[in-house]
Design an enzyme around this catalytic site. Sequence first.
Site, PDB file in Angstrom:
ATOM      1  N   HIS B 142       2.861 -33.654 -35.087  1.00  0.00           N
ATOM      2  CA  HIS B 142       2.443 -34.398 -33.895  1.00  0.00           C
ATOM      3  C   HIS B 142       3.580 -35.175 -33.235  1.00  0.00           C
ATOM      4  O   HIS B 142       3.313 -36.108 -32.480  1.00  0.00           O
ATOM      5  CB  HIS B 142       1.304 -35.374 -34.229  1.00  0.00           C
ATOM      6  CG  HIS B 142      -0.030 -34.719 -34.428  1.00  0.00           C
ATOM      7  ND1 HIS B 142      -0.348 -33.994 -35.535  1.00  0.00           N
ATOM      8  CD2 HIS B 142      -1.148 -34.680 -33.649  1.00  0.00           C
ATOM      9  CE1 HIS B 142      -1.597 -33.543 -35.457  1.00  0.00           C
ATOM     10  NE2 HIS B 142      -2.098 -33.931 -34.314  1.00  0.00           N
ATOM     11  N   HIS B 194       0.234 -29.808 -31.223  1.00  0.00           N
ATOM     12  CA  HIS B 194      -0.866 -30.384 -30.432  1.00  0.00           C
ATOM     13  C   HIS B 194      -0.297 -30.645 -29.035  1.00  0.00           C
ATOM     14  O   HIS B 194       0.533 -31.527 -28.841  1.00  0.00           O
ATOM     15  CB  HIS B 194      -1.369 -31.681 -31.053  1.00  0.00           C
ATOM     16  CG  HIS B 194      -2.648 -32.191 -30.449  1.00  0.00           C
ATOM     17  ND1 HIS B 194      -2.885 -32.225 -29.085  1.00  0.00           N
ATOM     18  CD2 HIS B 194      -3.774 -32.693 -31.030  1.00  0.00           C
ATOM     19  CE1 HIS B 194      -4.097 -32.733 -28.869  1.00  0.00           C
ATOM     20  NE2 HIS B 194      -4.656 -33.004 -30.028  1.00  0.00           N
ATOM     21  N   HIS B 270      -9.086 -25.688 -31.152  1.00  0.00           N
ATOM     22  CA  HIS B 270      -9.337 -27.128 -31.051  1.00  0.00           C
ATOM     23  C   HIS B 270      -9.470 -27.521 -29.581  1.00  0.00           C
ATOM     24  O   HIS B 270      -8.570 -27.306 -28.781  1.00  0.00           O
ATOM     25  CB  HIS B 270      -8.160 -27.845 -31.710  1.00  0.00           C
ATOM     26  CG  HIS B 270      -8.318 -29.328 -31.814  1.00  0.00           C
ATOM     27  ND1 HIS B 270      -7.661 -30.203 -30.984  1.00  0.00           N
ATOM     28  CD2 HIS B 270      -9.057 -30.087 -32.653  1.00  0.00           C
ATOM     29  CE1 HIS B 270      -7.984 -31.451 -31.317  1.00  0.00           C
ATOM     30  NE2 HIS B 270      -8.823 -31.404 -32.329  1.00  0.00           N
ATOM     31  N   GLU B 322     -13.280 -28.881 -35.029  1.00  0.00           N
ATOM     32  CA  GLU B 322     -13.500 -29.500 -33.713  1.00  0.00           C
ATOM     33  C   GLU B 322     -13.208 -28.503 -32.595  1.00  0.00           C
ATOM     34  O   GLU B 322     -12.507 -28.805 -31.625  1.00  0.00           O
ATOM     35  CB  GLU B 322     -12.588 -30.733 -33.593  1.00  0.00           C
ATOM     36  CG  GLU B 322     -12.691 -31.623 -34.816  1.00  0.00           C
ATOM     37  CD  GLU B 322     -11.604 -32.686 -34.932  1.00  0.00           C
ATOM     38  OE1 GLU B 322     -10.792 -32.801 -34.015  1.00  0.00           O
ATOM     39  OE2 GLU B 322     -11.599 -33.393 -35.936  1.00  0.00           O
ATOM     40  N   GLU B 338     -16.234 -33.672 -28.749  1.00  0.00           N
ATOM     41  CA  GLU B 338     -15.447 -34.902 -28.889  1.00  0.00           C
ATOM     42  C   GLU B 338     -15.280 -35.586 -27.540  1.00  0.00           C
ATOM     43  O   GLU B 338     -15.067 -34.931 -26.515  1.00  0.00           O
ATOM     44  CB  GLU B 338     -14.082 -34.542 -29.486  1.00  0.00           C
ATOM     45  CG  GLU B 338     -13.232 -35.745 -29.776  1.00  0.00           C
ATOM     46  CD  GLU B 338     -11.904 -35.388 -30.437  1.00  0.00           C
ATOM     47  OE1 GLU B 338     -11.789 -34.289 -31.025  1.00  0.00           O
ATOM     48  OE2 GLU B 338     -10.978 -36.224 -30.365  1.00  0.00           O
ATOM     49  N   CYS B 340     -12.784 -37.225 -26.473  1.00  0.00           N
ATOM     50  CA  CYS B 340     -11.460 -36.908 -25.927  1.00  0.00           C
ATOM     51  C   CYS B 340     -11.427 -35.543 -25.259  1.00  0.00           C
ATOM     52  O   CYS B 340     -10.685 -35.332 -24.297  1.00  0.00           O
ATOM     53  CB  CYS B 340     -10.406 -36.918 -27.034  1.00  0.00           C
ATOM     54  SG  CYS B 340     -10.021 -38.568 -27.624  1.00  0.00           S
ATOM     55  N   CYS B 418      -8.410 -41.685 -31.886  1.00  0.00           N
ATOM     56  CA  CYS B 418      -7.949 -41.199 -30.588  1.00  0.00           C
ATOM     57  C   CYS B 418      -8.942 -41.552 -29.482  1.00  0.00           C
ATOM     58  O   CYS B 418      -8.552 -41.844 -28.355  1.00  0.00           O
ATOM     59  CB  CYS B 418      -7.679 -39.705 -30.625  1.00  0.00           C
ATOM     60  SG  CYS B 418      -9.100 -38.703 -31.004  1.00  0.00           S
ATOM     61  N   CYS B 419     -10.247 -41.519 -29.793  1.00  0.00           N
ATOM     62  CA  CYS B 419     -11.219 -41.648 -28.707  1.00  0.00           C
ATOM     63  C   CYS B 419     -11.298 -43.032 -28.061  1.00  0.00           C
ATOM     64  O   CYS B 419     -11.270 -43.127 -26.834  1.00  0.00           O
ATOM     65  CB  CYS B 419     -12.594 -41.189 -29.178  1.00  0.00           C
ATOM     66  SG  CYS B 419     -12.634 -39.438 -29.635  1.00  0.00           S
TER      67      CYS B 419
END
Lengths: 664, 664
Positions: B142, B194, B270, B322, B338, B340, B418-419
Site C-alpha cells: 500500500h 491498491h 475488490h 469485498e 462498502e 468507500c 478507511c470509511c
Amino acid sequence: MKDIKFEKNPLKTIPLRQVEIHDRFWDRYIHLVKDVLIPYQWDILNDRIEGVETSHCIKNYRIAAGEEEGDFEGAVFQDTDLAKWLEAAAYVLEISPDKDLECLVDETIKLIGRAQCEDGYLNTYFTIKAPSLRWTNLKEGHELYTAGHMIEAAVACYEATGKTEFLHIMERFADLIGQVFGPGEGQCHGYPGHQEIELALIRLYHATGKKEYAELARYFIDQRGTGENYFLEEEKRETYRQIFPEFADYDAKYSQSHLPVREQTTAEGHAVRAVYMYCAMADLAQLYQDRELLEACRTLWDDMVRRRMYITGGIGSSGLLERFTTDYDLPNDSNYSETCASIGLALFGRRMAQITKDASYMDVVERALYNTVLSGIAMDGKSFFYVNPLEVWPDNCIARTSREHVRPVRQTWFGVACCPPNIARTLASMGQYIYFADEDTLYVNLYISNSTALLLAGDEVRVEMTSDLTNSGHIEMKLLRKEGAGAFCLALRIPDYVSEYSVLADGEQAVQGKASRVLQTRIEKGYLYIEGIEKAETELVIDFSVPPRFVRANPRVRADAGKTAIMKGPLVYCLEETDNGENLSAIFADTTQKMEERYEEELLGGITVITVKGKRLLEDGWEDGSLYAQRSPCFEDVELTAVPYHCWNNRKPGEMLVWMKELV
Amino acid sequence: MKDIKFEKNPLKTIPLRQVEIHDRFWDRYIHLVKDVLIPYQWDILNDRIEGVETSHCIKNYRIAAGEEEGDFEGAVFQDTDLAKWLEAAAYVLEISPDKDLECLVDETIKLIGRAQCEDGYLNTYFTIKAPSLRWTNLKEGHELYTAGHMIEAAVACYEATGKTEFLHIMERFADLIGQVFGPGEGQCHGYPGHQEIELALIRLYHATGKKEYAELARYFIDQRGTGENYFLEEEKRETYRQIFPEFADYDAKYSQSHLPVREQTTAEGHAVRAVYMYCAMADLAQLYQDRELLEACRTLWDDMVRRRMYITGGIGSSGLLERFTTDYDLPNDSNYSETCASIGLALFGRRMAQITKDASYMDVVERALYNTVLSGIAMDGKSFFYVNPLEVWPDNCIARTSREHVRPVRQTWFGVACCPPNIARTLASMGQYIYFADEDTLYVNLYISNSTALLLAGDEVRVEMTSDLTNSGHIEMKLLRKEGAGAFCLALRIPDYVSEYSVLADGEQAVQGKASRVLQTRIEKGYLYIEGIEKAETELVIDFSVPPRFVRANPRVRADAGKTAIMKGPLVYCLEETDNGENLSAIFADTTQKMEERYEEELLGGITVITVKGKRLLEDGWEDGSLYAQRSPCFEDVELTAVPYHCWNNRKPGEMLVWMKELV
C-alpha cells in the site's frame, strides 16, 4: 415438553448379515458401495487415479511402517480415509462375503499393524512427522478422532469376519490412550478436539466386553467443557504447534467445549463434531442409565431438529467453520449442511429411538438419509457433495467469494475427503436402520424392501418386505416362522408425514385399540404395535397415503417465509434448471392447484416426477437492460417439474431450488 | 449502445469556497464534519478516545520523525487515516476558515515534513519497520496507495489555504516515485496493489501544472495488467515478504491487473480498488483525449450500474475479498457494499458526467450519495458502517459465520478505518457534486439548498437554491447578476425518477423546444437546458413529482424476484423492526394500494415517512414449535411503515429490510 425416560429393554439393531436389501429405490445406491466406491476409493487411497487430488493415505502407512521412504502427505487426519474405507468394506463383507476383498482387508490390517508403534500408538502423521508432539495439540491434531475411526473400523471388521487382529491392534492403542488420558495425577486431563473416539470406545466396549473403554469414553464426555478450557490452555504451552491458521482466536463453542455437556442446551459449533458427541452422550446415557445425560441429549436434539435443521435433514447453516448459527437461521444458498453432519444426525437419532422406542426420532433419521445423505453422492458413485445447499445458482458459486464453499457440481474427490467414505459406510450399513428388535418385538423403521431373519421370542422369524414407499406407498410384508412358535409382536413406524394409512393382516383390517378377529393393535410413540402374531405365515399389506404435499417452514425461518417445498413421503423435491429453465427464483408455485405425479422408469434410474401449475416472472419490459425501474411485474403461466432432491445434479449442471415462492 | 464522445469543453466543478450549503436534508450530516468528525477523528488519530481501537497514527509519524521512541503500530496503510482527515479538514477550511483548525493542520503538515526521508520517501510503516523493503511488496504494501491519499490531502490543503508546504512535500515524494517507476531500464515496471495514486497524481498535475505527474499516472494505468502479472512475479523474488496471509493464492482479478485496463469489460475484484482506478482512467481519457480509454470507462460503468450495483448504489456483492462477483448476483443480506466503494462510484460517475455532459451518470452518483454513503454514518456522526447490507437480521450477524462481515449496528471505529474519514471528506466536498460549469452554462446536478457565486459568460452570477427534493420535490432558484451582463445558460438535471415536472421561469412555464415568452429550453442527455438568461434577476420554480414509488429489480436479480422496494425521489426506503415488529421477512406489501406519506419533523431530524398496506404471515398454528409442516400460510392485514434507508439503525437496533415481498 414430554418426559423422556429409559425403556426397560433398549432396542437392538440387527446384524447386517441378517438383512438382505433388494429395494428399487435403494439398490441403485447400495450396489455402488461394492461395485464402485470400494474399488474406486481403494485406487484413490493408493494414488492410482489420475486427475484426482493425491491421497497418499496407504503410502503414509508404508512410510510409518518403515517400508518406504518419504514424508507424510495429506491432512493431519488422512488416516481416517482408510479407516472409513475399511469400515465400509467390513460391512460389505458382512453382507456378502468376498474372498478377494477380504484378502485386501486382511493385508491392509497387517500393514496397519506394522505401522503401529511399539507402545501401541498409531497415527501416521505424528509417527512420521512429529513423534515428539504426540498429544500436544488435541485441538487440531485429530489424534483421538483418527483413533476413533480406526476403532470403529476394527470393530466392524471383527463383526464381519470374526478375525481379531485389527481389534487387538486397536485395543492396544486404546489401552495406551487410557493410560495417557484420565483423571489421575500425571494423566492428561484433555479431550478430543474433534469428537469421535467416544462413540468408538463404546463400540469397542460392546465388542470386547472391557468396561474400561466405556469408562474412558465417559471420562472424555464428562471432562469436556469443565474448568478452564483445555484447548485454550493447551495453546499457551511451549510444546504447542499450530496446524490450522484459521483456528487462531479459537472459540470453545466450535468444539462444544464451552460448557460441560450436560449444561449445553443449544446445538453449537462445528456440526459434525457436535452430532458425533451427541451419539456418545446417548450411548453413555443408556449404558450408565444416566438420566441427566439423556435429558441433555433430548434438549440438544430438540434444538437441532426444531430450530436448526433444514427440511432435507441438513445441519450447519454457516459455510465459515461449517457450523450451527442461531435459531431459525437457515439460509438456503449459503449453508454448509455437510453430508457427514447428516450422517451423524442419523446416527444420533437412531440411538435416541433405540433408547426411547420413540419413532419420531426415526422420522428425522429417514429425512436425513433419503435427502442430504443421498444428495452427497452422484448416482454413478463417482462424485460427491460435501456441502448440500437447498438453492444453487451456479454462476455465483465461485472461488474467493462468500459462496465459495458451495459447489454447483459434485466433485470427484476432496483434499479433506471425509464425506465420500462416510457415505460408503452409511450405505453399506443401511440394514441397521431398517429394523430394531427387542426380545419379542420387531420394530420396522424404514420401509426398504428386504429379506431378513432373526430370533424373536426364542424362535426364528423370517421377514420378506416389498416396499414402494417413495412412489405408491404400498408395502407388503410376509412373516414366516415354524408352526407352534411363541407369539411375537410387530411395531410399524407410522411416518409423521402419513396422515392416512391402512394395515391389512391376512386381508383384514388391523384395527387400532380393538381386538380384531386377526390381530390387536395399539399406537405408542409413533409405532403401530401389532401384537400376538402366532401363525406360521402372516401377510401384511400396508398402504401409506403419500401424495405429493406442499410443506411450509415455521414463519420464523426468514429464508423460507412465503415459500413452499414439495415433499412426497420422505423425499424432498426440488426444481432443476434442466426441467424448468434458468432463473428458478422467478418461479411461483400455485399451491391452490393439485399436483400431478408420474413414475418415470427411464429417468434417473426410475423416479416419481411431480408437476404443478405456477407462474414465472417475465423479462418483458426489461429489454433496455436496466437494473431497477418503476415497472410492474409481468407473469406467464408455467408448469413446474419437480424431481427428488437427492438426485439433483445427475443430469445437466444448472440451477436448483427446493423452497419455491408461492402465489399469495 | 449509444456512442460516447468527448465534449468540447469538459465541465468543471466549482471551488468549494464558492458553494455554501444550507439544506434541511444535508445540513444535519454536513455540520457533523466540522462539529463532530474532525475533532473526534483527531482525538482518535492521537489515541485519546477510550474504548476505541488504538490508531497510533500520529505516533507513527512522530516515531518516523525521530521525535519519539517506539515501534510502528496499525495497518500498513495507517498513514491514510491522517491523509483523509487532512483532506476533510482542508475542505472544511475552504468552506469556512477557522484559525484553530488551520493551525492544527499546519502543525500536522510540519510533522509530516519531519517524517519525510531525505530522498523524499514518506511512509511511516516502511520508514520505521522495514526501510530496506521499500517497493518490494507493491501487492500488499500500500505504499503507492498511501502516497496517493497524501497527495490528495496536499492538493486539498493547497487549494484551501494557498499554502504550498504540504504540496512541496508531496511533490518531492512524487518526484521520487517518478524516478523509481517507469518504463526505463533500471526503473521498476510495477504498479499499485491498491489503486489511488493514479487519480491523485492527476490532481497534483492540475494543482502544479507539472505534466510529469499525469504522465506517471498514465504509466501506472497503461502498464497495469500487461505481460506477466507484476504481483505474481514479485512474490517470487527473494526480497518479497508477505503481509496479509489471506492474499496467498493471489488472483490478479482482485486488483484489476488480470488484463490491460482497456481490455477489461466487467467490473471485477475488490470494489474500492476498481472504482478508484476507473476514476483515473476517466481523468486520463479526458486529459489525453483518449477515446479508447473513455470507451473502456463506459463499458465498465455500464457493467457496474446495469448488472452489479445495488438499488442503494452499493457495489461489491461478496463479503469475502469485498469484491464484485457476477452479473445480477446481488444478495441482500450477505453483501459487502462498502461505504468507500460507493464514494468511489460517485467520484467516477462525476468524472464521466463532466466528460460527457450526460446527466445519467449523476443519477447514479445521487443514488450512491443519498443512500449508501449516508448509511455509512450515524446521524450523530459517532459510529459508522463499513458494510451496507440491504437486509439485516441481527441474530445471525455473528462472528465466525458466513455473515460475520455484516454488523447489525454501526461501529465506533475500525481497525482498518478507511470509511469514516472517507465519509468526512465526501460530506465536506458535497459542493463539488451540486454544480458543474463551463464557459457560459451552469449545470445543476443535485438539488441541495445552497448559495453560490461564480463567473459565467464573463460575469458573476449569484445563485440561491432552496430545495425540498426529498419531501415535496419543490425547488426554487434565484439567479442574480448585474444589469447588462451577457446571457448565460442553465442546465437542470431532470432525475431519472422524475416522470412529471414543471419549470416556471418568472412565473411562466419554460416550454421545451418552443421559444416561450420567457426562455427557450431543450433536453439533452438528461439536462434541461434553459438558454438565454439575461435579466438581472430570474426566479425559477421547479416542481419535480416525487411521490413514493414501488420499484422492481430486473428479474435476473434472483435475490429480488417477487419483491419490491419503495423509493421517493433519490431515497431508497426500508422497513425497520422498531416500526414494523420483528421478522420483516414475513411481510408482504400490497402494491395495488396507494402509499401514504407524511413529513415527521421530530423523527430522525425530520424525515418523510411512507406507509403502505400489506399482509404479515402469522405464527398461528405453529405453537407446537414444529419446524416444517403441511400447513397453509395464515396472514393478517398490516400497515407497513418505511423510513429512508440512509437513516436506518439510528433508533433501536433491530432488523432492517429494503426489498419487501409483494403480494402476487
